[in-house]
Design a protein around this motif. Sequence first.
Motif, PDB file in Angstrom:
ATOM      1  N   ARG A  75       0.839  -1.194   0.000  1.00 48.58           N
ATOM      2  CA  ARG A  75       0.000   0.000   0.000  1.00 48.58           C
ATOM      3  C   ARG A  75       0.874   1.244   0.000  1.00 48.58           C
ATOM      4  NH1 ARG A  75      -2.794  -1.345   4.529  1.00 48.58           N
ATOM      5  NH2 ARG A  75      -4.164  -2.830   3.549  1.00 48.58           N
ATOM      6  N   PRO A  78       5.104   3.940  -3.664  1.00 47.77           N
ATOM      7  CA  PRO A  78       4.493   4.900  -4.595  1.00 47.77           C
ATOM      8  C   PRO A  78       4.435   4.410  -6.052  1.00 47.77           C
ATOM      9  CG  PRO A  78       6.677   5.638  -3.950  1.00 47.77           C
ATOM     10  CD  PRO A  78       6.375   4.435  -3.118  1.00 47.77           C
ATOM     11  N   ILE A  98      12.321   2.774  -6.749  1.00 52.29           N
ATOM     12  CA  ILE A  98      13.014   4.064  -6.852  1.00 52.29           C
ATOM     13  C   ILE A  98      13.888   4.332  -5.618  1.00 52.29           C
ATOM     14  CG2 ILE A  98      11.291   5.078  -8.379  1.00 52.29           C
ATOM     15  CD1 ILE A  98      10.203   6.621  -5.928  1.00 52.29           C
ATOM     16  N   GLY A  99      13.883   3.389  -4.685  1.00 52.07           N
ATOM     17  CA  GLY A  99      14.765   3.519  -3.515  1.00 52.07           C
ATOM     18  C   GLY A  99      14.312   4.540  -2.493  1.00 52.07           C
TER      19      GLY A  99
ATOM     20  N   ASP B 124      17.223  12.054  -0.999  1.00 58.79           N
ATOM     21  CA  ASP B 124      17.064  10.849  -0.173  1.00 58.79           C
ATOM     22  C   ASP B 124      16.892   9.598  -1.025  1.00 58.79           C
ATOM     23  OD1 ASP B 124      16.444   9.660   2.589  1.00 58.79           O
ATOM     24  OD2 ASP B 124      14.710   9.026   1.417  1.00 58.79           O
ATOM     25  N   LEU B 125      16.439   9.790  -2.270  1.00 63.09           N
ATOM     26  CA  LEU B 125      16.113   8.635  -3.117  1.00 63.09           C
ATOM     27  C   LEU B 125      17.359   7.861  -3.523  1.00 63.09           C
ATOM     28  CD1 LEU B 125      13.478   9.855  -5.734  1.00 63.09           C
ATOM     29  CD2 LEU B 125      13.090   8.424  -3.740  1.00 63.09           C
ATOM     30  N   GLY B 127      17.229   5.990  -6.309  1.00 63.08           N
ATOM     31  CA  GLY B 127      17.220   6.005  -7.771  1.00 63.08           C
ATOM     32  C   GLY B 127      16.490   7.207  -8.351  1.00 63.08           C
ATOM     33  N   ARG B 130      14.929   7.239 -11.720  1.00 62.80           N
ATOM     34  CA  ARG B 130      13.678   6.530 -11.971  1.00 62.80           C
ATOM     35  C   ARG B 130      12.457   7.354 -11.556  1.00 62.80           C
ATOM     36  NH1 ARG B 130      15.274   0.405  -9.873  1.00 62.80           N
ATOM     37  NH2 ARG B 130      16.714  -0.066 -11.568  1.00 62.80           N
ATOM     38  N   GLU B 133       8.970   7.200 -13.099  1.00 65.51           N
ATOM     39  CA  GLU B 133       8.031   6.107 -12.798  1.00 65.51           C
ATOM     40  C   GLU B 133       6.863   6.577 -11.942  1.00 65.51           C
ATOM     41  OE1 GLU B 133       9.888   2.738 -11.081  1.00 65.51           O
ATOM     42  OE2 GLU B 133      11.353   2.509 -12.687  1.00 65.51           O
ATOM     43  N   LEU B 134       7.094   7.680 -11.192  1.00 61.39           N
ATOM     44  CA  LEU B 134       6.009   8.203 -10.359  1.00 61.39           C
ATOM     45  C   LEU B 134       4.807   8.564 -11.225  1.00 61.39           C
ATOM     46  CD1 LEU B 134       8.081  10.456  -7.969  1.00 61.39           C
ATOM     47  CD2 LEU B 134       6.889   8.358  -7.365  1.00 61.39           C
ATOM     48  N   PHE B 137       3.901   4.693 -13.246  1.00 65.09           N
ATOM     49  CA  PHE B 137       3.380   3.563 -12.458  1.00 65.09           C
ATOM     50  C   PHE B 137       2.753   4.032 -11.150  1.00 65.09           C
ATOM     51  CE2 PHE B 137       7.331   1.766 -14.533  1.00 65.09           C
ATOM     52  CZ  PHE B 137       6.648   1.137 -15.556  1.00 65.09           C
ATOM     53  N   ASN B 139       1.130   4.524  -7.891  1.00 63.74           N
ATOM     54  CA  ASN B 139       0.302   3.662  -7.052  1.00 63.74           C
ATOM     55  C   ASN B 139      -0.524   4.566  -6.143  1.00 63.74           C
ATOM     56  OD1 ASN B 139      -0.818   1.716  -5.423  1.00 63.74           O
ATOM     57  ND2 ASN B 139       1.040   1.345  -4.245  1.00 63.74           N
ATOM     58  N   SER B 141      -2.579   4.238  -3.887  1.00 64.26           N
ATOM     59  CA  SER B 141      -2.857   3.943  -2.475  1.00 64.26           C
ATOM     60  C   SER B 141      -1.710   4.403  -1.573  1.00 64.26           C
ATOM     61  CB  SER B 141      -3.097   2.448  -2.283  1.00 64.26           C
ATOM     62  OG  SER B 141      -1.885   1.745  -2.433  1.00 64.26           O
ATOM     63  N   SER B 142      -0.646   4.922  -2.163  1.00 64.28           N
ATOM     64  CA  SER B 142       0.521   5.294  -1.359  1.00 64.28           C
ATOM     65  C   SER B 142       0.450   6.747  -0.887  1.00 64.28           C
ATOM     66  CB  SER B 142       1.795   5.102  -2.181  1.00 64.28           C
ATOM     67  OG  SER B 142       2.877   5.722  -1.531  1.00 64.28           O
ATOM     68  N   PRO B 143       0.515   6.979   0.430  1.00 65.95           N
ATOM     69  CA  PRO B 143       0.525   8.357   0.935  1.00 65.95           C
ATOM     70  C   PRO B 143       1.684   9.167   0.362  1.00 65.95           C
ATOM     71  CG  PRO B 143       0.250   6.804   2.745  1.00 65.95           C
ATOM     72  CD  PRO B 143       0.554   5.994   1.530  1.00 65.95           C
ATOM     73  N   LEU B 144       2.793   8.501   0.052  1.00 71.32           N
ATOM     74  CA  LEU B 144       3.925   9.206  -0.541  1.00 71.32           C
ATOM     75  C   LEU B 144       3.543   9.747  -1.920  1.00 71.32           C
ATOM     76  CD1 LEU B 144       6.835   9.911   0.134  1.00 71.32           C
ATOM     77  CD2 LEU B 144       7.555   7.833  -1.009  1.00 71.32           C
ATOM     78  N   MET B 145       2.771   8.925  -2.671  1.00 74.34           N
ATOM     79  CA  MET B 145       2.276   9.353  -3.988  1.00 74.34           C
ATOM     80  C   MET B 145       1.333  10.550  -3.822  1.00 74.34           C
ATOM     81  SD  MET B 145       2.711   8.340  -7.088  1.00 74.34           S
ATOM     82  CE  MET B 145       2.407   9.742  -8.128  1.00 74.34           C
ATOM     83  N   ILE B 199       2.153  10.452   5.496  1.00 78.03           N
ATOM     84  CA  ILE B 199       3.261   9.549   5.142  1.00 78.03           C
ATOM     85  C   ILE B 199       3.690   8.787   6.389  1.00 78.03           C
ATOM     86  CG2 ILE B 199       5.695   9.471   4.439  1.00 78.03           C
ATOM     87  CD1 ILE B 199       5.191  11.817   2.646  1.00 78.03           C
ATOM     88  N   GLN B 203       1.107   4.883   9.135  1.00 75.95           N
ATOM     89  CA  GLN B 203       1.899   3.651   9.200  1.00 75.95           C
ATOM     90  C   GLN B 203       1.678   2.944  10.532  1.00 75.95           C
ATOM     91  OE1 GLN B 203       2.832   2.791   6.447  1.00 75.95           O
ATOM     92  NE2 GLN B 203       2.684   4.795   5.487  1.00 75.95           N
TER      93      GLN B 203
END
Lengths: 206, 414
Positions: A75, A78, A98-99, B124-125, B127, B130, B133-134, B137, B139, B141-145, B199, B203
């Motif tokens: 879930r 991202p 993406i790390g 902090d990432l 990659g 990449r 990809e946000l 792809f 997602n 359901s992700s609070p980060l998204m 975020i 959790q």
Amino acid sequence: MRLGMVIDTRRCFGCQTCAVACKSANNLPNNNWWNRVLTEGGENMDCPAGDYEKGYSLTFLPTSCQHCDNPACTRACPVGATSKREDGVVFQDYDKCIGCRMCVAACPYNGVRIFNWEEPEYYLDFALGDKDIPAHQKHVVEKCTFCAHRLAQGKTPACMVLCPARARFWGDLDDPESEVSKLINKRKYKQLLTDRGTNPSVYYLV
Amino acid sequence: MAENNSVSKNKSAEERESISAQRSSRGSGGLIAIVIAAVIAVAGIALWIYQLSDGLVNTNMRNLSSWGLYLIMFMLFVGLSAGGLIISSVPRVFGVKGFGGIGKVATWVSICCTALAVAFVVVDLGGPQRLWELVAFANMSSPLMWDIIVLSVYLIISVVYLWATMRFENGTGSSTALRILSVFALISAVMVHTVTAWIFGLQIAREFWYTALLGPWFVSSALLSGLALILIVVVVLRKAGYLELEESNIRRMAVLLGVFTAVDLYFFGCDLLTSGFPGGSGAEVVALLTTGVLAPYFWVEVIAGVVTMVIAFTPSLRNPGPIVIAAALSIVAILCKRIQLMIGGFQIPNMDLPGVTTGPELTGGGQAFADVAAALVYFPSPLEFGVTIGVVSLGAFMLLLGLRMLPLKPKEQE
């Protein structure tokens, strides 16, 4: 279908063979252990709990990704680099990751998700394990995949194979006739951190 | 005071503009600061490239404390971006008296802080190559998204809002459009702080984070630190002759700073009681903060809050000097809160089963720094401090360049 594992903690004697089988089958980089045999109560590995007065006890908890039925990690990711498959396996796609390590923060089972903090290095000059495992990558998260590459060949995960105590059982938890379903119907078991509502697919017979 | 005001009122707007332009915009002091900020920022980027090539192993983050200084600063800077909303959009949305035309400066500070928040996520990432990809792809359901989406929207709305304000002041934009835009700016700002909290707050894995209060609490902390930053910027710019502002505006903002501090500490009290009251594992969290390894960060926050309130609510102390001190203390307090939140989330493991640690050992420099705070599960490495200073300098560069190049000075029309 919900593939899962049952581990008999009364049989496990902490030999770490499953940890090494995992390490070898998946060609894990130095310092990475997807499957760790933890020692309950002790300060260190193989260190007993208790004291001289009350007596000592030595119990082991083989710990890897719990392949939760209700995973917190999938879930949180991202980009969907970690996702739950139809067969219940929580899979990790290195090429997508993406790390950001959001999944590491979201997973209640500390230490099962491992980030490659540097370019993977190996003790040996040649690769171990099966030829169809995905190559390890720097700066992505990896973890136990229930040996997805072996499942694809109709085999069981590598940790199942070598256990000298025969403490590990494998099968479909949705199938009432499977060995794992029968065991958890018959025996007393625990799952880890049930208060988090993740419903792990790894059961421990106690 | 009264004399000063009447004198300044007698000067024409153009005169004022030209005087302050001479004193600051074209001055060499500002230019030197811009160059210094740029040089440090470039050094920081070089360190970041080193971090990417040699690996995040050079940070002190590891598998059991997988986030660190970068995301502490991310939380801090998302909060610091709240200033533009308080000074500019709230007065416009509700049609109440503003703070003397400093809305554009405040909005620009917000834009810089938001950009920095994004930059701290990027460094902090593992990659960053990449990142596309946000989009591909996502997602949902992700609070980060969610946070990436609202941060982007917030950044865009802030820029459009600033542009619309300038147009309006030049007499070419409509006030209705500007007011509608300020409503969206307000909503997106509140969402940015709430979603950033989510975020962490969603959790269930981390006892320290998992609370419904975290969303509103992030909003209050953001209002506090954001206003504090604007106060510092405005008092400094006023002193440097960049802009003129009646002192009453600064005093009014200081009262507001005291109110926000009170709300923030009230939330803290509510959270501590809810954690500690049942005893059990929540009491461990309270002990960790009040008497445990995080106690220095806890007590600095509390004492800074008390001092801020004393300055803000005592009329004789409410002068620019003490107000700047209170504002600086407020930012320190929120930084302490962010440190508590990040490290606290990792400090108490869910499964207290030592035995097998995974991942590489700390590097030499990292270990030396970690030894400074050996009781903490995480303390930043030299590289992390270096990259962080670089990113903050990038923000200072943006801020100073904007103050120099953009027409941000107050105009007559509000």
